[in-house]
Design a protein around this motif. Structure first.
Motif: not given
Length: 237
Positions: A20, A26, A101, A104, A106
Motif C-alpha cells: 500500500f 492504494r 475505487a 481513487r 484502484w
C-alpha cells in the motif's frame, strides 16, 4: 510471513501480498515485484501486507462448501486484528464501491455471490472481477522502428524497469514528430543489458533524452508488464 504466527490455529487462507503506497493510499503492484526481485531484504524494502480474501480450511473443518458470506464472517472471527494481515471488506453496495475505487485510481473490484461456495479457477460465474483502467506516468526510453516509422514506444517505470511497449494512441502526426525526435536525440547507449526477450528482434532507437508519457492499461501481469497499454499523452508532442 511472520504475521501468520499471530494466528491461533491452523488455517488455509486465500489472499494476496500487497504493497500500500503511503501517499497514494492504494496498492502498487510494481513495489511487490521490486521486493520479489531483491536478493536480500533491506530495512528500506517496501513493507508488504497480506490481504486475505477467503478461508478454505478452519482447523479440521473444510469451509469450501459453505456460502461465501458465512466464510467471510468466520474469517473475521479468526483472523481479525492480526498484525500484518488485512481482511478484505465486504460491501453490499457495488455501485458505491465502484465509484469509490474509480475516484481513487484502484485497479477494480471483485464481485462474489453471497451464497457461492469456494471455487478454484475462473471457469464459473460466482465471482466476477470488474477492472478500472489504471493511469500512470511512464518514461519512453526508446522507439521501435519498423519500415522507417515509429511503431511503438518502449516504456520503463521510475526504477528503470521495462514495463512494456505501447502503440495504441499513436496517430500519424505523433509518429512523424517522434521519428524526428529520435533523429535529434539518438544515442547508442541502451538502457538494458541484456535486452528483454520482448525487444530482442526489434530495431530500437534509444533516446538520449527520454520522454515522459501518460499511459492507461488494464492491469499488471505477473512479470511486471502492462496489459493492453494505451498512450494518453506524450510530453512535448
Amino acid at each position: 510471513m511472520a504475521s501468520l504466527s499471530g494466528l491461533k490455529q491452523q488455517l488455509l487462507l486465500d489472499g494476496e501480498v500487497v504493497y500500500f503506497h503511503p501517499e497514494l493510499g492504494r496498492p502498487v503492484f510494481q513495489k511487490v515485484l521490486q521486493r520479489e526481485r531483491s536478493r536480500s531484504v533491506s530495512a528500506n524494502a517496501p513493507r508488504l501486507t497480506y490481504v486475505v480474501f477467503d478461508i478454505l480450511v478452519d482447523g479440521d473443518r473444510d469451509m469450501r462448501k459453505l456460502p461465501y458470506i458465512e466464510r467471510h464472517h468466520r474469517l473475521k472471527e479468526v483472523a481479525a486484528n492480526v498484525p500484518g494481515l488485512l481482511i478484505a471488506d465486504l460491501f453490499l453496495d457495488g455501485e458505491a464501491l465502484w465509484d469509490w475505487a474509480e475516484e481513487r485510481g484502484w485497479e477494480g473490484i471483485v464481485m462474489k455471490r453471497l451464497a457461492s461456495p469456494y471455487r478454484e479457477g475462473k471457469k464459473h460465474r460466482d465471482w466476477y472481477k470488474k477492472k478500472i483502467a489504471i493511469q500512470m506516468e511512464a518514461t519512453a526510453v526508446a522507439f521501435i522502428i519498423r519500415e522507417g516509422r515509429v511503431a511503438s514506444l518502449v516504456l520503463s517505470d521510475e526504477e528503470r524497469n521495462y514495463i512494456g511497449r505501447a502503440s495504441l494512441g499513436l496517430n500519424e502526426r505523433n509518429k512523424r514528430l517522434l521519428l524526428q525526435y529520435a533523429g535529434d536525440h539518438h544515442t547508442d547507449n541502451a538502457v538494458w543489458h541484456p535486452l528483454h526477450s520482448d525487444l530482442r528482434k526489434e530495431r530500437l532507437a534509444w533516446l538520449s533524452e527520454p520522454l515522459k508519457v501518460q499511459v492507461t492499461f488494464l492491469e499488471w501481469s505477473q512479470d511486471g508488464m502492462m496489459r493492453h497499454p494505451k498512450l494518453v499523452s506524450i510530453e512535448g508532442v
